[in-house]
Scaffold this motif. Structure first.
Motif, PDB file in Angstrom:
ATOM      1  N   LEU A 124      -0.915   0.829 -12.103  1.00 51.11           N
ATOM      2  CA  LEU A 124      -1.071  -0.557 -11.366  1.00 51.11           C
ATOM      3  C   LEU A 124      -1.839  -0.182  -9.993  1.00 51.11           C
ATOM      4  N   GLY A 125      -3.055  -0.650  -9.572  1.00 51.55           N
ATOM      5  CA  GLY A 125      -3.530  -0.454  -8.518  1.00 51.55           C
ATOM      6  C   GLY A 125      -3.032  -1.662  -7.404  1.00 51.55           C
ATOM      7  N   ARG A 126      -2.871  -1.359  -6.268  1.00 51.67           N
ATOM      8  CA  ARG A 126      -2.434  -2.096  -5.195  1.00 51.67           C
ATOM      9  C   ARG A 126      -3.192  -2.005  -4.057  1.00 51.67           C
ATOM     10  N   ALA A 127      -3.285  -3.255  -3.307  1.00 51.04           N
ATOM     11  CA  ALA A 127      -4.271  -3.390  -2.163  1.00 51.04           C
ATOM     12  C   ALA A 127      -3.375  -3.378  -0.869  1.00 51.04           C
ATOM     13  N   GLU A 128      -3.802  -2.923   0.234  1.00 50.17           N
ATOM     14  CA  GLU A 128      -3.168  -2.998   1.523  1.00 50.17           C
ATOM     15  C   GLU A 128      -4.203  -3.674   2.576  1.00 50.17           C
ATOM     16  N   VAL A 129      -3.523  -4.432   3.288  1.00 49.09           N
ATOM     17  CA  VAL A 129      -4.477  -5.429   4.190  1.00 49.09           C
ATOM     18  C   VAL A 129      -4.187  -5.010   5.574  1.00 49.09           C
ATOM     19  N   ARG A 130      -4.887  -4.538   6.484  1.00 47.17           N
ATOM     20  CA  ARG A 130      -4.361  -4.134   7.834  1.00 47.17           C
ATOM     21  C   ARG A 130      -5.543  -4.699   8.688  1.00 47.17           C
ATOM     22  N   GLY A 131      -5.563  -6.166   9.225  1.00 50.61           N
ATOM     23  CA  GLY A 131      -6.631  -6.607   9.951  1.00 50.61           C
ATOM     24  C   GLY A 131      -7.805  -6.989   8.801  1.00 50.61           C
ATOM     25  N   ASP A 132      -8.956  -6.373   9.390  1.00 56.38           N
ATOM     26  CA  ASP A 132     -10.081  -6.283   8.745  1.00 56.38           C
ATOM     27  C   ASP A 132     -10.159  -5.111   7.536  1.00 56.38           C
ATOM     28  N   ARG A 133      -9.311  -4.044   7.686  1.00 56.47           N
ATOM     29  CA  ARG A 133      -9.403  -3.235   6.843  1.00 56.47           C
ATOM     30  C   ARG A 133      -8.589  -3.325   5.720  1.00 56.47           C
ATOM     31  N   MET A 134      -9.113  -3.037   4.535  1.00 58.97           N
ATOM     32  CA  MET A 134      -8.554  -2.915   3.218  1.00 58.97           C
ATOM     33  C   MET A 134      -8.651  -1.803   2.373  1.00 58.97           C
ATOM     34  N   THR A 135      -7.549  -1.286   1.600  1.00 57.55           N
ATOM     35  CA  THR A 135      -7.375  -0.158   0.892  1.00 57.55           C
ATOM     36  C   THR A 135      -6.900  -0.674  -0.330  1.00 57.55           C
ATOM     37  N   PRO A 159      -1.939   4.695  -7.913  1.00 60.52           N
ATOM     38  CA  PRO A 159      -1.233   5.775  -7.837  1.00 60.52           C
ATOM     39  C   PRO A 159      -1.612   6.898  -8.679  1.00 60.52           C
ATOM     40  N   GLY A 160      -1.960   8.064  -8.190  1.00 64.20           N
ATOM     41  CA  GLY A 160      -2.181   9.484  -8.998  1.00 64.20           C
ATOM     42  C   GLY A 160      -3.551   9.401  -9.161  1.00 64.20           C
ATOM     43  N   TYR A 161      -4.442   8.606  -8.795  1.00 64.80           N
ATOM     44  CA  TYR A 161      -5.980   8.588  -9.092  1.00 64.80           C
ATOM     45  C   TYR A 161      -6.460   8.345  -7.683  1.00 64.80           C
ATOM     46  N   ASP A 162      -6.630   9.501  -6.837  1.00 67.93           N
ATOM     47  CA  ASP A 162      -7.203   9.128  -5.403  1.00 67.93           C
ATOM     48  C   ASP A 162      -8.540   8.882  -5.435  1.00 67.93           C
ATOM     49  N   GLU A 163      -9.252   9.351  -6.426  1.00 67.12           N
ATOM     50  CA  GLU A 163     -10.799   9.386  -6.624  1.00 67.12           C
ATOM     51  C   GLU A 163     -11.165   8.150  -6.520  1.00 67.12           C
ATOM     52  N   LEU A 164     -10.074   7.041  -7.029  1.00 67.17           N
ATOM     53  CA  LEU A 164     -10.725   5.825  -7.184  1.00 67.17           C
ATOM     54  C   LEU A 164     -10.443   4.922  -5.942  1.00 67.17           C
ATOM     55  N   THR A 165     -10.018   5.447  -4.890  1.00 64.59           N
ATOM     56  CA  THR A 165      -9.556   4.524  -3.826  1.00 64.59           C
ATOM     57  C   THR A 165     -10.903   4.180  -3.195  1.00 64.59           C
ATOM     58  N   ILE A 166     -10.652   3.033  -2.650  1.00 67.25           N
ATOM     59  CA  ILE A 166     -11.582   1.991  -2.000  1.00 67.25           C
ATOM     60  C   ILE A 166     -10.967   1.459  -0.499  1.00 67.25           C
ATOM     61  N   ASP A 167     -11.889   1.975   0.468  1.00 68.77           N
ATOM     62  CA  ASP A 167     -11.273   1.750   1.526  1.00 68.77           C
ATOM     63  C   ASP A 167     -12.154   1.745   2.773  1.00 68.77           C
ATOM     64  N   GLY A 168     -12.220   0.817   3.310  1.00 64.17           N
ATOM     65  CA  GLY A 168     -13.245   0.164   4.451  1.00 64.17           C
ATOM     66  C   GLY A 168     -12.869  -1.022   5.217  1.00 64.17           C
ATOM     67  N   ASP A 169     -13.608  -1.548   6.078  1.00 66.68           N
ATOM     68  CA  ASP A 169     -13.653  -2.910   6.977  1.00 66.68           C
ATOM     69  C   ASP A 169     -14.195  -3.930   6.038  1.00 66.68           C
ATOM     70  N   PHE A 170     -13.533  -4.897   5.857  1.00 65.03           N
ATOM     71  CA  PHE A 170     -14.285  -6.154   5.100  1.00 65.03           C
ATOM     72  C   PHE A 170     -13.658  -7.473   5.948  1.00 65.03           C
ATOM     73  N   PRO A 171     -14.639  -7.802   6.901  1.00 64.55           N
ATOM     74  CA  PRO A 171     -14.130  -8.737   7.909  1.00 64.55           C
ATOM     75  C   PRO A 171     -14.145  -9.986   7.165  1.00 64.55           C
ATOM     76  N   GLU A 172     -13.145 -11.160   7.633  1.00 67.78           N
ATOM     77  CA  GLU A 172     -13.218 -12.199   6.818  1.00 67.78           C
ATOM     78  C   GLU A 172     -14.325 -13.011   7.263  1.00 67.78           C
ATOM     79  N   ASN A 173     -14.737 -12.949   8.566  1.00 66.42           N
ATOM     80  CA  ASN A 173     -16.295 -13.916   8.618  1.00 66.42           C
ATOM     81  C   ASN A 173     -17.149 -12.606   9.383  1.00 66.42           C
ATOM     82  N   PRO A 174     -17.875 -11.875   8.552  1.00 62.09           N
ATOM     83  CA  PRO A 174     -18.809 -11.143   8.918  1.00 62.09           C
ATOM     84  C   PRO A 174     -19.875 -11.619   9.745  1.00 62.09           C
TER      85      PRO A 174
END
Length: 288
Positions: free
Chosen positions: A258-269, A273-288
């Protein structure tokens, strides 16, 4: 972390949905039980997988390459079936569910392979496969939910061949997706004498591809695929035949991913679990 972990793109609709679920503004829908089958055939350089490119008009995974698959039909859970191979109780232990659910999941896997690919993993007895014929009317009735798969099998005196399936993986759609599925992935070899459909109603392209070739197309941005699809293809890239894939399936665990998302301000990851090559990580501002 694999260097690709920071380069995978975030699908356009995900940031808003991730924020909505994270804030409690949206309640995640329940994941619907489903099954999908990686149909394999042997070629000169190794096995090839049958892939469908879903039409862009589809509500789920539009434009993505996928395997034949779909939701479980509750009508198949209680039905009396002629069954060959591991029974519902054995599949229940394998799939991590009760016997009724296991029966419905296996039926869904065989049904979708027949409905979408035209390949029937059933026969007149426990040792054979149905002779090729024009099943277009029956496939259309199944697709329209006018006919349950159990009723189809009974009407034609067919035995479901669960021994032709191998359980490969179980993936659950992340909570931030609008449509969610709890999907069991199976592998199966194309039976001798049967041919997979060249045209599928839900797809604008069908193709037989070596798993490594399909993964290369994904890595180069030519083929769109959801994380489970490309991961299963990566895992199959090392097998040398369809029979070897079925043998390997018997050694695998089917713990849900099961993929899970973390939100820390504008940053999302987003992590699986177990599949690091699938990780998506970056800044995604709510109002770019």
């Amino acid at each position: 972390m694999d260097h690709r972990a920071t380069t995978l793109p975030m699908p356009p609709g995900w940031p808003a949905r991730i924020r909505a679920v994270d804030s409690g503004a949206v309640t995640p829908p329940a994941a619907r039980p489903a099954a999908t089958v990686v149909l394999l055939r042997d070629a000169a350089d190794g096995p090839e997988a049958y892939l469908l490119r879903r039409r862009t008009s589809m509500a789920f995974a539009a434009g993505m390459y996928a395997y034949p698959g779909g939701g479980v039909d509750p009508r198949d859970a209680e039905a009396e079936l002629a069954w060959a191979g591991p029974g519902p109780e054995e599949w229940a232990r394998r799939l991590g569910v009760d016997a009724r659910t296991a029966q419905a999941v296996v039926c869904a896997a065989v049904r979708e392979t027949f409905e979408e690919a035209g390949v029937l993993l059933a026969g007149p007895d426990a040792l054979s496969i149905a002779e090729p014929r024009d099943w277009s009317a029956e496939r259309a009735a199944l697709e329209a939910h006018e006919l349950s798969f159990a009723d189809f099998l009974r009407a034609h005196g067919l035995v479901l061949r669960s021994d032709l399936l191998g359980g490969w993986a179980r993936w659950i759609t992340p909570e931030f997706e609008e449509r969610r599925y709890d999907t069991w992935f199976f592998v199966a070899a194309l039976p001798s004498g049967q041919r997979a459909a060249l045209e599928v109603g839900e797809a604008d392209r069908v193709a037989w591809m070596a798993p490594a070739e399909a993964v290369r197309g994904y890595d180069e941005g030519r083929f769109g695929m959801l994380p489970p699809t490309v991961t299963v293809l990566r895992e199959l890239s090392s097998v040398r035949s369809a029979a070897e894939a079925l043998t390997a399936a018997g050694l695998r665990t089917l713990d849900p991913v099961l993929g899970r998302a973390e939100v820390r301000g504008d940053r999302m990851t987003v992590r699986w679990p177990g599949y690091d090559e699938l990780t998506i990580d970056g800044d995604f501002p709510e109002n770019p």
